[in-house]
Design an enzyme around this catalytic site. Structure first.
Site, short mmCIF file in Angstrom:
data_model
loop_
_atom_site.label_atom_id
_atom_site.label_comp_id
_atom_site.label_asym_id
_atom_site.label_seq_id
_atom_site.Cartn_x
_atom_site.Cartn_y
_atom_site.Cartn_z
N HIS A 198 0.53 -1.12 0.02
CA HIS A 198 0.19 0.16 -0.31
C HIS A 198 0.97 1.56 0.01
O HIS A 198 0.10 1.99 -0.48
CB HIS A 198 -1.01 0.02 1.46
CG HIS A 198 -2.36 -1.11 1.58
ND1 HIS A 198 -2.68 -1.55 1.95
CD2 HIS A 198 -2.75 -1.79 -0.01
CE1 HIS A 198 -3.92 -2.35 2.08
NE2 HIS A 198 -3.79 -2.43 0.30
N GLU A 441 -16.31 -7.47 -21.72
CA GLU A 441 -14.93 -8.25 -21.09
C GLU A 441 -15.61 -9.14 -20.93
O GLU A 441 -14.56 -10.01 -19.52
CB GLU A 441 -15.46 -7.57 -19.41
CG GLU A 441 -16.63 -7.04 -18.61
CD GLU A 441 -16.26 -6.42 -17.34
OE1 GLU A 441 -15.92 -6.46 -16.76
OE2 GLU A 441 -17.36 -6.06 -16.71
N ASP A 465 -10.81 -8.14 -17.42
CA ASP A 465 -11.54 -9.09 -17.14
C ASP A 465 -11.68 -10.21 -18.14
O ASP A 465 -11.72 -11.56 -18.14
CB ASP A 465 -13.06 -8.99 -16.98
CG ASP A 465 -13.38 -8.56 -14.91
OD1 ASP A 465 -13.23 -9.56 -14.50
OD2 ASP A 465 -13.84 -7.68 -15.04
N CYS A 512 -11.47 0.55 -22.10
CA CYS A 512 -11.58 1.13 -20.49
C CYS A 512 -10.85 0.61 -19.70
O CYS A 512 -10.67 0.66 -18.85
CB CYS A 512 -12.25 1.80 -20.02
SG CYS A 512 -13.44 -0.15 -20.14
C1 PEP Z 1 -11.99 -4.29 -17.15
O1 PEP Z 1 -12.61 -5.40 -16.42
O2 PEP Z 1 -11.28 -4.52 -18.34
C2 PEP Z 1 -12.54 -3.09 -16.55
C3 PEP Z 1 -12.49 -1.72 -16.95
O3 PEP Z 1 -13.18 -3.61 -15.55
P1 PEP Z 1 -12.31 -3.04 -13.91
O4 PEP Z 1 -10.91 -3.13 -14.14
O5 PEP Z 1 -13.39 -2.51 -13.04
O6 PEP Z 1 -12.90 -5.00 -13.77
MG MG Z 2 -14.52 -5.51 -15.28
#
Ligand code: PEP
Ligand code: MG
Length: 559
Positions: A198, A441, A465, A512
């Site tokens: 952390h 995802e 994901d 994203c």
């Molecule tokens: C992802 O899975 O790439 C995503 C942007 O969502 P999170 O990281 O919040 O699961």
């Molecule tokens: Mg995700």
């Protein structure tokens, strides 16, 4: 023969783990090298020691809250969560009960009771196979150190620095790292610590050049005021740096400052390649308090607002009004730029007790995200009402996470229609132009993206994901990370397939997940027809620089 200068004889080099890519030069400011190991003292005053313990807990609770608020403003909701976890541990019934029991049974001082209980518990966690639980050991030791400092009558949160310097410590708690005066801290070197501790996360988030894990020998040598240079890129630390080392590192420091200046100059410039291809470079956020960082880095919009952070670190569901206020603030703050807010993605690694979700063997593939929303529509509808009501204040896109098939998407869209009808019936205004989209995802969503595209306005690829599910590598397990290459061709093929289907159906597609920030892939993504890349706010301008240097007309050809 080269004459050896006095300083060259004295120069000492240490190597640890660099946690933030920047160089720092200064004099050592010792933060605390000694490890306080309390003695066992028989006091025979059980009520008195219990009262001291309570007072210390109260003081630590206050410090943690201060650190949480400071971190929220400086580094955002995701990083500030560290302090929510610490508050939960501080108030943990089992932990406190065990400390009190030692005081009661042995009549000893509170310091000793805290230290032995925390050490025993930390050892138990450290021995577990689950990496998440293992990491709890460090949290328990941090809390214990803070309790001990308060019992000793000193706050371990603060070290007032009169002049700027490079902090040297055995280790720092997250609270100590968060409370360091950014104006005075030139760098940090700790004997212990790891890349994902952390303290390291906080140093990165606060932009402090830091090296951790240089070893105990460093502490022997690093006295108050010793000249030091820290290279956070390579993990090298030099005490009494010689002239050659200084020249080399100062040049590196100059280059880094120049890069920062060049990035500043990119503010207000278009996200366009040399041959004229445009793309939107947007920012990911976890709460309205990150808006300032988004505006500061001149993002084209918000590509992902992880709304689940509004639900974490509390005991009850956020009300419709609370959510409405947060969404409105972000939409207004972005003045007409697109804001994509993802509906609740709770479950998996993001847990809130009041949801009453049972323990699962495999939470990443469990009862989470849209699955909870569709089976508990009252939670989903509260969020959707807040979103639609806020929609009149800007340009909103609603994003559904963890979609795997058409039926669940149709059901989510139907609930959106119901919410809009209910708002209309009550005469509550909302925008007719709200867009809806889905996260790509899961491999399933990518594979049937041709069937999902006609139902929505946009796709947003969650590579975190998507990588985990495509390569069967738990993203929470550091041991399988060497096998979890997000650039794996299977992942890239799924993204390409989704982009082709998006184009065929005339909808937009963005990325994203973390991979969006990978400059090695920027050209590939542009060639695939990706319309938007959304990254953490400090990375927006770096990515803009990468996009603006590309020439797709003369490019190397598709990867
Ligand atoms: C992802 O899975 O790439 C995503 C942007 O969502 P999170 O990281 O919040 O699961
Ligand atoms: Mg995700």
């Amino acid at each position: 023969m080269r004459r050896i200068g006095r300083e060259e004889v004295r120069m000492k080099k240490y190597v640890g783990i660099g946690v933030y890519d920047a160089v720092a030069e200064g004099n050592i400011a010792v933060y605390g090298k000694e490890e306080y190991v309390p003695e066992k003292v028989y006091r025979g005053d059980v009520p008195g020691e219990k009262a001291r313990l309570e007072a210390a807990r109260e003081a630590v609770r206050e410090q943690l809250e201060k650190s949480r608020v400071r971190t929220l403003a400086e580094a955002g909701a995701e990083v500030a969560r560290i302090f929510e976890v610490h508050k939960m541990l501080l108030d943990d019934g089992e932990f406190n009960g065990a400390i009190r029991l030692v005081i009661e049974r042995e009549g000893v001082n509170a310091e000793y009771a805290v230290a032995v209980t925390a050490e025993g518990l930390a050892d138990r966690f450290a021995a577990l196979a689950d990496e998440c639980l293992k990491a709890r050991a460090a949290d328990i030791r941090d809390i214990s150190r803070q309790l001990l400092a308060c019992l000793q009558g000193s706050s371990c949160e603060k070290r007032e620095m009169e002049v700027p310097g490079v902090i040297c410590a055995r280790d720092l708690t997250p609270g100590e790292t968060a409370s360091l005066d950014r104006e005075k801290v030139l760098g940090i070197v700790t004997a212990r610590g790891s890349l994902y501790s952390h303290m390291a996360i906080l140093a990165r988030a606060r932009g402090i050049p830091a090296v951790v894990g240089v070893g105990e020998a460093f502490l022997e040598e690093a006295g108050e005021g010793t000249p030091v240079m820290v290279d956070g890129c390579t993990g090298e630390v030099y005490l009494y740096p010689d002239a050659e080392t200084r020249t080399f590192l100062l040049r590196k420091m100059g280059e880094q400052q120049e890069e920062k200046r060049l990035l500043e100059a990119l503010k207000g410039k278009a996200d366009r390649t040399l041959d004229g291809r445009s793309i939107h470079i947007c920012a990911n956020i976890g709460g309205a308090e990150e808006l300032e960082a988004v505006l500061l880095n001149d993002a084209a919009g918000i590509g992902l607002f992880r709304s689940e952070f509004l639900y974490l670190g509390r005991d009850t569901y956020p009300t419709e009004e609370e959510q409405f206020a947060a969404y409105r603030k972000v939409l207004e703050g972005m003045v007409g730029k697109r804001v994509i807010i993802r509906t609740l993605d709770i479950g998996g690694d993001k847990q809130a007790d009041y949801f009453g979700l049972g323990k699962e063997e495999n939470p990443a593939m469990g009862y989470r995200a849209i699955r909870i929303c569709l089976t508990r529509p009252e939670i989903f509808k509260t969020q959707l009402r807040a979103l639609y009501r806020a929609s009149v204040y800007g340009r909103l896109g609603i994003l559904f996470p963890m979609i795997t098939g058409r039926a669940e998407l149709e059901k989510a869209l139907e609930i959106c229609r119901e919410v809009k009808e209910e708002l209309s019936a009550r005469g509550i205004p909302f925008s007719e132009n709200v867009e809806t989209g889905i996260m790509i995802e899961t491999p399933a969503a990518a594979i049937i993206s041709d069937r999902l595209a006609p139902l929505v306005d946009f796709f947003s690829v969650g590579t975190n994901d998507l990588t985990q599910f495509t390569l069967a590598c738990d993203r929470q397990n550091p041991e399988v990370q060497p096998f979890a290459d997000p650039r794996h061709e299977a992942v890239l093929r799924l993204i390409r397939m989704s982009a082709e289907n998006a184009r065929r159906h005339g909808i937009r597609i963005g990325i994203c997940g973390e991979l969006a920030a990978d400059p090695e892939l920027t050209e590939t993504f542009l060639r695939m027809g990706i319309d938007e890349l959304s990254v953490s706010p400090p990375l927006v301008l770096k990515l803009r620089a990468a996009v603006r240097s590309l020439d797709l007309a003369r490019g190397k050809g598709e990867r």
